[in-house]
Every structure is written in C-alpha cells, then in structure tokens.
Design a protein around this motif. Sequence first.
Motif, PDB file in Angstrom:
ATOM      1  N   TYR A 180       0.750  -1.371   0.198  1.00 36.40           N
ATOM      2  CA  TYR A 180      -0.188  -0.377  -0.566  1.00 36.40           C
ATOM      3  C   TYR A 180       0.746   0.974   0.080  1.00 36.40           C
ATOM      4  O   TYR A 180       1.538   1.249   0.025  1.00 36.40           O
ATOM      5  CB  TYR A 180      -0.956  -0.556   1.208  1.00 36.40           C
ATOM      6  CG  TYR A 180      -1.786  -0.885   1.239  1.00 36.40           C
ATOM      7  CD1 TYR A 180      -2.819  -1.407   0.390  1.00 36.40           C
ATOM      8  CD2 TYR A 180      -2.005  -2.203   2.131  1.00 36.40           C
ATOM      9  CE1 TYR A 180      -3.365  -2.658   0.218  1.00 36.40           C
ATOM     10  CE2 TYR A 180      -2.609  -3.376   2.067  1.00 36.40           C
ATOM     11  CZ  TYR A 180      -3.462  -3.012   0.963  1.00 36.40           C
ATOM     12  OH  TYR A 180      -4.394  -4.401   1.363  1.00 36.40           O
ATOM     13  N   CYS A 181       0.941   2.096  -0.493  1.00 33.38           N
ATOM     14  CA  CYS A 181       1.341   3.259  -0.469  1.00 33.38           C
ATOM     15  C   CYS A 181       0.617   4.692  -1.509  1.00 33.38           C
ATOM     16  O   CYS A 181      -1.345   4.206  -1.557  1.00 33.38           O
ATOM     17  CB  CYS A 181       1.526   3.235  -2.865  1.00 33.38           C
ATOM     18  SG  CYS A 181       2.924   2.106  -3.112  1.00 33.38           S
ATOM     19  N   VAL A 182       1.221   5.449  -0.525  1.00 36.23           N
ATOM     20  CA  VAL A 182       0.279   6.519  -0.026  1.00 36.23           C
ATOM     21  C   VAL A 182       0.054   7.406  -1.412  1.00 36.23           C
ATOM     22  O   VAL A 182      -0.687   8.565  -1.146  1.00 36.23           O
ATOM     23  CB  VAL A 182       0.991   7.857   1.087  1.00 36.23           C
ATOM     24  CG1 VAL A 182       0.588   6.842   2.390  1.00 36.23           C
ATOM     25  CG2 VAL A 182       2.429   8.170   0.596  1.00 36.23           C
ATOM     26  N   SER A 183       0.603   7.249  -2.552  1.00 40.26           N
ATOM     27  CA  SER A 183       0.135   8.014  -3.362  1.00 40.26           C
ATOM     28  C   SER A 183       0.845   7.565  -4.526  1.00 40.26           C
ATOM     29  O   SER A 183       1.390   6.059  -5.008  1.00 40.26           O
ATOM     30  CB  SER A 183       1.317   9.774  -3.469  1.00 40.26           C
ATOM     31  OG  SER A 183       2.815   9.330  -4.145  1.00 40.26           O
ATOM     32  N   ASP A 184       1.433   8.083  -6.125  1.00 41.03           N
ATOM     33  CA  ASP A 184       0.604   7.254  -7.282  1.00 41.03           C
ATOM     34  C   ASP A 184       2.851   7.498  -7.498  1.00 41.03           C
ATOM     35  O   ASP A 184       2.996   6.387  -7.924  1.00 41.03           O
ATOM     36  CB  ASP A 184      -0.103   7.944  -8.243  1.00 41.03           C
ATOM     37  CG  ASP A 184      -1.359   7.812  -8.355  1.00 41.03           C
ATOM     38  OD1 ASP A 184      -1.639   6.452  -7.859  1.00 41.03           O
ATOM     39  OD2 ASP A 184      -2.027   8.774  -9.047  1.00 41.03           O
ATOM     40  N   TYR A 185       3.350   8.645  -7.250  1.00 40.84           N
ATOM     41  CA  TYR A 185       4.244   8.604  -7.248  1.00 40.84           C
ATOM     42  C   TYR A 185       5.210   7.596  -6.355  1.00 40.84           C
ATOM     43  O   TYR A 185       6.343   6.733  -7.206  1.00 40.84           O
ATOM     44  CB  TYR A 185       5.194   9.860  -5.989  1.00 40.84           C
ATOM     45  CG  TYR A 185       6.147   9.752  -6.813  1.00 40.84           C
ATOM     46  CD1 TYR A 185       6.928   9.935  -7.889  1.00 40.84           C
ATOM     47  CD2 TYR A 185       7.188   9.716  -5.362  1.00 40.84           C
ATOM     48  CE1 TYR A 185       8.322   9.788  -7.779  1.00 40.84           C
ATOM     49  CE2 TYR A 185       8.759   9.438  -5.520  1.00 40.84           C
ATOM     50  CZ  TYR A 185       9.565  10.377  -6.661  1.00 40.84           C
ATOM     51  OH  TYR A 185      10.564  10.192  -6.303  1.00 40.84           O
ATOM     52  N   VAL A 186       4.776   7.250  -4.777  1.00 43.34           N
ATOM     53  CA  VAL A 186       5.069   6.349  -4.377  1.00 43.34           C
ATOM     54  C   VAL A 186       5.291   4.864  -4.729  1.00 43.34           C
ATOM     55  O   VAL A 186       5.581   3.955  -5.609  1.00 43.34           O
ATOM     56  CB  VAL A 186       5.231   6.356  -3.055  1.00 43.34           C
ATOM     57  CG1 VAL A 186       5.352   4.873  -2.605  1.00 43.34           C
ATOM     58  CG2 VAL A 186       5.065   7.543  -2.653  1.00 43.34           C
ATOM     59  N   ARG A 187       4.003   4.516  -5.943  1.00 43.27           N
ATOM     60  CA  ARG A 187       3.836   3.482  -6.433  1.00 43.27           C
ATOM     61  C   ARG A 187       4.662   3.724  -7.535  1.00 43.27           C
ATOM     62  O   ARG A 187       5.375   2.527  -8.188  1.00 43.27           O
ATOM     63  CB  ARG A 187       1.651   3.438  -6.687  1.00 43.27           C
ATOM     64  CG  ARG A 187       1.583   2.467  -7.508  1.00 43.27           C
ATOM     65  CD  ARG A 187       0.495   1.678  -7.842  1.00 43.27           C
ATOM     66  NE  ARG A 187      -0.140   1.388  -8.405  1.00 43.27           N
ATOM     67  CZ  ARG A 187       0.030   0.857  -9.509  1.00 43.27           C
ATOM     68  NH1 ARG A 187       0.619   1.274 -10.097  1.00 43.27           N
ATOM     69  NH2 ARG A 187      -0.860  -1.135  -9.947  1.00 43.27           N
ATOM     70  N   ARG A 188       4.385   4.032  -7.712  1.00 43.94           N
ATOM     71  CA  ARG A 188       5.178   4.251  -9.393  1.00 43.94           C
ATOM     72  C   ARG A 188       6.714   4.244  -9.202  1.00 43.94           C
ATOM     73  O   ARG A 188       7.436   3.012  -9.768  1.00 43.94           O
ATOM     74  CB  ARG A 188       5.196   5.277 -10.490  1.00 43.94           C
ATOM     75  CG  ARG A 188       3.963   5.731 -11.002  1.00 43.94           C
ATOM     76  CD  ARG A 188       3.995   7.158 -12.352  1.00 43.94           C
ATOM     77  NE  ARG A 188       4.798   8.124 -11.952  1.00 43.94           N
ATOM     78  CZ  ARG A 188       3.624   8.986 -11.166  1.00 43.94           C
ATOM     79  NH1 ARG A 188       2.236   8.425 -10.452  1.00 43.94           N
ATOM     80  NH2 ARG A 188       4.266   9.744 -10.308  1.00 43.94           N
ATOM     81  N   GLN A 189       7.488   4.481  -8.928  1.00 34.51           N
ATOM     82  CA  GLN A 189       8.289   4.309  -7.809  1.00 34.51           C
ATOM     83  C   GLN A 189       9.388   2.626  -7.075  1.00 34.51           C
ATOM     84  O   GLN A 189       9.991   2.543  -7.871  1.00 34.51           O
ATOM     85  CB  GLN A 189       9.106   5.528  -6.503  1.00 34.51           C
ATOM     86  CG  GLN A 189       9.010   7.018  -7.533  1.00 34.51           C
ATOM     87  CD  GLN A 189      10.271   6.345  -8.156  1.00 34.51           C
ATOM     88  OE1 GLN A 189      10.199   6.675  -9.090  1.00 34.51           O
ATOM     89  NE2 GLN A 189      11.490   7.051  -7.608  1.00 34.51           N
ATOM     90  N   MET A 190       8.105   2.212  -6.242  1.00 35.48           N
ATOM     91  CA  MET A 190       8.058   1.059  -6.213  1.00 35.48           C
ATOM     92  C   MET A 190       7.810  -0.610  -7.353  1.00 35.48           C
ATOM     93  O   MET A 190       8.598  -1.049  -7.387  1.00 35.48           O
ATOM     94  CB  MET A 190       6.523   0.279  -5.461  1.00 35.48           C
ATOM     95  CG  MET A 190       6.826  -0.713  -4.371  1.00 35.48           C
ATOM     96  SD  MET A 190       8.052  -1.169  -3.448  1.00 35.48           S
ATOM     97  CE  MET A 190       7.953  -2.861  -3.083  1.00 35.48           C
ATOM     98  N   ILE A 191       6.920   0.133  -8.683  1.00 34.92           N
ATOM     99  CA  ILE A 191       6.932  -0.983  -9.916  1.00 34.92           C
ATOM    100  C   ILE A 191       8.099  -0.529 -10.757  1.00 34.92           C
ATOM    101  O   ILE A 191       8.155  -1.603 -11.668  1.00 34.92           O
ATOM    102  CB  ILE A 191       5.270  -0.963 -10.555  1.00 34.92           C
ATOM    103  CG1 ILE A 191       5.502   0.176 -10.750  1.00 34.92           C
ATOM    104  CG2 ILE A 191       4.842  -1.731  -9.054  1.00 34.92           C
ATOM    105  CD1 ILE A 191       3.849   0.149 -11.666  1.00 34.92           C
ATOM    106  N   ALA A 192       9.191   0.773 -11.302  1.00 36.53           N
ATOM    107  CA  ALA A 192       9.322   0.978 -11.489  1.00 36.53           C
ATOM    108  C   ALA A 192      10.018  -0.813 -12.326  1.00 36.53           C
ATOM    109  O   ALA A 192      10.906  -1.035 -11.141  1.00 36.53           O
ATOM    110  CB  ALA A 192      10.765   2.512 -11.288  1.00 36.53           C
ATOM    111  N   ASP A 193      10.502  -0.157 -13.236  1.00 37.03           N
ATOM    112  CA  ASP A 193      11.350  -2.101 -13.919  1.00 37.03           C
ATOM    113  C   ASP A 193      10.874  -3.329 -13.632  1.00 37.03           C
ATOM    114  O   ASP A 193      11.109  -4.224 -13.693  1.00 37.03           O
ATOM    115  CB  ASP A 193      12.416  -1.448 -14.036  1.00 37.03           C
ATOM    116  CG  ASP A 193      13.529  -0.530 -13.827  1.00 37.03           C
ATOM    117  OD1 ASP A 193      12.905   0.004 -15.310  1.00 37.03           O
ATOM    118  OD2 ASP A 193      14.073  -0.474 -12.950  1.00 37.03           O
ATOM    119  N   LEU A 194       9.311  -3.600 -13.013  1.00 32.63           N
ATOM    120  CA  LEU A 194       9.321  -4.268 -12.434  1.00 32.63           C
ATOM    121  C   LEU A 194       7.677  -4.433 -12.749  1.00 32.63           C
ATOM    122  O   LEU A 194       6.717  -4.447 -11.651  1.00 32.63           O
ATOM    123  CB  LEU A 194       9.574  -4.611 -10.935  1.00 32.63           C
ATOM    124  CG  LEU A 194      11.224  -4.937 -10.305  1.00 32.63           C
ATOM    125  CD1 LEU A 194      10.906  -4.540  -9.040  1.00 32.63           C
ATOM    126  CD2 LEU A 194      11.042  -6.031 -11.082  1.00 32.63           C
TER     127      LEU A 194
END
Length: 87
Positions: free
Chosen positions: A60-74
């Motif tokens: 669970y992420c608090v923003s779309d930015y954090v989500r995008r960073q988590m799935i970067a390259d994955l």
Amino acid sequence: MNEKLIYSLKYYRVVLLLYIKKKYPHLNVCLHIHNDPHTMQGAKTPAQRKQVLAVIDKVYCVSDYVRRQMIADLPIYAAKIHVIYNA
C-alpha cells in the motif's frame, strides 16, 4: 518501547517483513510505504524490490508517485501495489 526496536521497525521494515513472511508463510503480509522505496533499506534496487514483491502479498502506497517508484522496472507486480491516500 525499546529505542533500538523502534529504529529497526522504522528503517528495516522491509527486511523485517521478509523475515516474518519466511517464518510464517501462512500469514498475509502487507507493506505500507510513505516514501520513495528507492531510499528504503531492502528496496533500493530493482533486484531488492523484486524479492519483496515476489514474497509480500500486498503493498500500500500513499501516492501514485510512490507506487510508480515501487514498480519501476517491475510492471509484472503492478497488481499487488495499491494506492491509499492519506486523509
């Protein structure tokens, strides 16, 4: 609460969650992140994030930015990662 324990929970939460999931595989384990995972111990590199996402049930992420960073390259793990905005 012991100050060392608080430090461990704050800075090593990814490592701790992986340990819990390994020790208790029947439990659903979720990670709730507020900051860029590229700065978190245990999630800085794509290989580390892949290890986390392969094992943990939800993130669970608090923003779309954090989500995008988590799935970067994955992007294969995108379905496990959700955004819940702070209220």
